[in-house]
Design an enzyme around this catalytic site. Structure first.
Site, PDB file in Angstrom:
ATOM      1  N   PRO A   1      -2.877  -1.198 -10.094  1.00 61.27           N
ATOM      2  CA  PRO A   1      -2.012  -1.679  -9.438  1.00 61.27           C
ATOM      3  C   PRO A   1      -2.933  -2.502  -8.568  1.00 61.27           C
ATOM      4  CG  PRO A   1      -2.124   0.508  -8.065  1.00 61.27           C
ATOM      5  CD  PRO A   1      -3.068   0.550  -9.504  1.00 61.27           C
ATOM      6  N   THR A   2      -4.082  -2.871  -8.142  1.00 62.41           N
ATOM      7  CA  THR A   2      -4.579  -3.867  -6.952  1.00 62.41           C
ATOM      8  C   THR A   2      -5.270  -4.695  -8.275  1.00 62.41           C
ATOM      9  OG1 THR A   2      -6.451  -2.967  -7.056  1.00 62.41           O
ATOM     10  CG2 THR A   2      -5.596  -1.146  -6.047  1.00 62.41           C
ATOM     11  N   CYS A   3      -5.379  -5.814  -6.717  1.00 61.20           N
ATOM     12  CA  CYS A   3      -5.170  -7.144  -7.275  1.00 61.20           C
ATOM     13  C   CYS A   3      -6.979  -7.497  -7.209  1.00 61.20           C
ATOM     14  CB  CYS A   3      -4.950  -8.351  -5.822  1.00 61.20           C
ATOM     15  SG  CYS A   3      -3.759  -8.286  -6.203  1.00 61.20           S
ATOM     16  N   ASP A   4      -7.923  -6.352  -8.037  1.00 65.77           N
ATOM     17  CA  ASP A   4      -9.358  -6.106  -8.430  1.00 65.77           C
ATOM     18  C   ASP A   4      -9.528  -6.394  -9.022  1.00 65.77           C
ATOM     19  OD1 ASP A   4     -11.818  -5.222  -8.131  1.00 65.77           O
ATOM     20  OD2 ASP A   4     -11.734  -4.984  -5.751  1.00 65.77           O
TER      21      ASP A   4
ATOM     22  N   ASN B   1      -4.841  -3.085  -0.295  1.00 62.82           N
ATOM     23  CA  ASN B   1      -3.929  -3.421  -1.075  1.00 62.82           C
ATOM     24  C   ASN B   1      -3.203  -2.994  -0.118  1.00 62.82           C
ATOM     25  OD1 ASN B   1      -4.563  -4.890  -3.877  1.00 62.82           O
ATOM     26  ND2 ASN B   1      -6.202  -4.887  -3.003  1.00 62.82           N
TER      27      ASN B   1
END
Ligand SMILES: *Cc1c(COP(=O)(O)O)cnc(C)c1O
Length: 374
Positions: free
Chosen positions: A320-323, A364
């Site tokens: 779910p992270t922005c990575d 995050n």
């Protein structure tokens, strides 16, 4: 998933979380002990350092392989005796060595000259063992690029250990984690046995062989039973040492706790990414940073199932992270039901080892993985 975990899941715990069955940990301890009764078990704490696990293993009579001072302290807090702890990391700060020595930890690992000097200085008179580099082929999570020294160097270091006033107690190896070939242990045993002989003729009689961890968990692929490893290890020990067996230690981490735990997660987004990519992408509320670090390189292939229906189809699984690296399985997608939609629960099986302890601190804004020990 054990029946006890399945029953707990009916209470719908908030996701993501790990649910771990302590009864299964106890069974795993007994199984490993039965597979290799000649060896003392030192649980590798780093696999899952949760207090309920440590307390259970203390009660079972386990010893502990600790990687740091906080792990040593966690073992002591759980009721372990210092005498039953080995400080197995080959990379230690002087202050941590001194403190462990003062607490009564008797056994220290090293694989370099500088570390040996540190031990002589900060844990004078302690029992030390040298980690020997052995092949890690067959391991899904190898360790040999970072640890262990070649036999010739180990020989020189053990002689030096004695000269420095330490007790040159034994040798260790690690055949790599999730080691799926029992032959890796056989080859390693024959390598270190030659070193035992060599050192004996130099007047140094070693007392202990630490065979490390590596015993596998059944993820997507079948692996040999613990008993197979035990039988083949014991046969190799007798073949190489005859009746002159050293004290044997094993340090299972993964095999002690891996299959006791299940990560419960939820699909947050299900979509098709780009027209050229037929496969659905499923973004979960847990990913590489939430604890599934061993999916790096898709090295560890967890079994994944979803509470949804429909024919199974190749599905990319992401976190779910922005990575951008927060993708678990893409090169080899998972098989998940076509009807899977956001909000459905997705279970990641056999995640009791190397998951909670890898979860990031609020990356995050996501909290570390919740844990339920039942
Ligand atoms: C990580 C580690 C272990 C545990 O290995 P598993 O493959 O989880 O059994 C054992 N010994 C040492 C020194 C380790 O670093």
């Amino acid at each position: 998933m054990t029946p006890r975990v399945a029953s707990y899941l009916e209470s719908n715990p908030a996701t993501p979380c790990l649910v771990l069955d302590l009864e299964r940990v106890g069974e795993n301890y007994d199984r490993l002990h039965a597979a290799l009764p000649a060896a003392r078990i030192f649980y590798a704490v780093k696999a899952n350092p949760a207090a309920p696990i440590l307390r259970l293993l203390v009660e079972r009579g386990s010893c502990f392989d600790a990687a740091s001072l906080p792990e040593i302290e966690a073992c002591l807090e759980a009721g372990a005796r210092a005498a039953d702890i080995s400080y197995g990391n080959t990379v230690k700060k002087p202050a941590a060595i001194a403190r462990a020595h003062a607490l009564g930890v008797p056994l220290f690992a090293f694989d370099s000259d500088e570390e040996l000097e540190k031990l002589a200085r900060h844990a004078p008179g302690a029992k030390v063992y040298c980690r020997v580099a052995v092949a890690n082929e067959g391991a899904d999570w190898p360790l040999s690029n970072k640890f262990g020294t070649p036999p010739a160097q180990a020989r020189a270091l053990m002689l030096k250990a004695r000269a420095l006033g330490l007790v040159a107690h034994g040798l260790s190896f690690h055949v790599g984690s999730q080691q799926t070939c029992a032959s890796a242990y056989e080859n390693a045993i024959s390598t270190v046995a030659a070193l035992f002989t060599d050192l004996k003729s130099a007047g140094l009689e070693l007392k202990m062989l630490n065979l490390g961890g590596g015993f596998p968990v059944r993820y997507e692929r079948d692996v040999p039973e613990a008993g197979v490893y035990g039988t083949r290890i014991m046969a190799a020990m007798v073949e190489n040492f005859g009746n002159d067996l050293p004290d044997m230690l094993i340090e299972p981490g993964r095999a002690m706790v891996g299959d006791a735990g299940v990560v419960v997660s939820e699909a947050v987004l299900v979509c098709k990414r780009i027209p050229e990519d037929e496969r659905p992408w499923v973004y979960l509320d847990i990913g590489r940073f939430g604890g599934l670090a061993e999916t790096e390189g898709e090295a560890i292939r967890y079994r994944v199932s979803a509470e949804a229906s429909g024919p199974l189809e190749p599905t990319v699984l992401a976190g779910p992270t922005c990575d951008g690296v927060d993708v678990m399985y893409e090169k080899t997608p998972c098989l998940l039901p076509r009807g899977l939609k956001s909000g459905d629960r997705v279970l990641i099986h056999d995640t009791g080892a190397y998951v909670t302890s890898y979860a990031s601190q609020n990356f995050n804004g996501f909290a570390p993985l919740a844990e339920h020990y039942i």
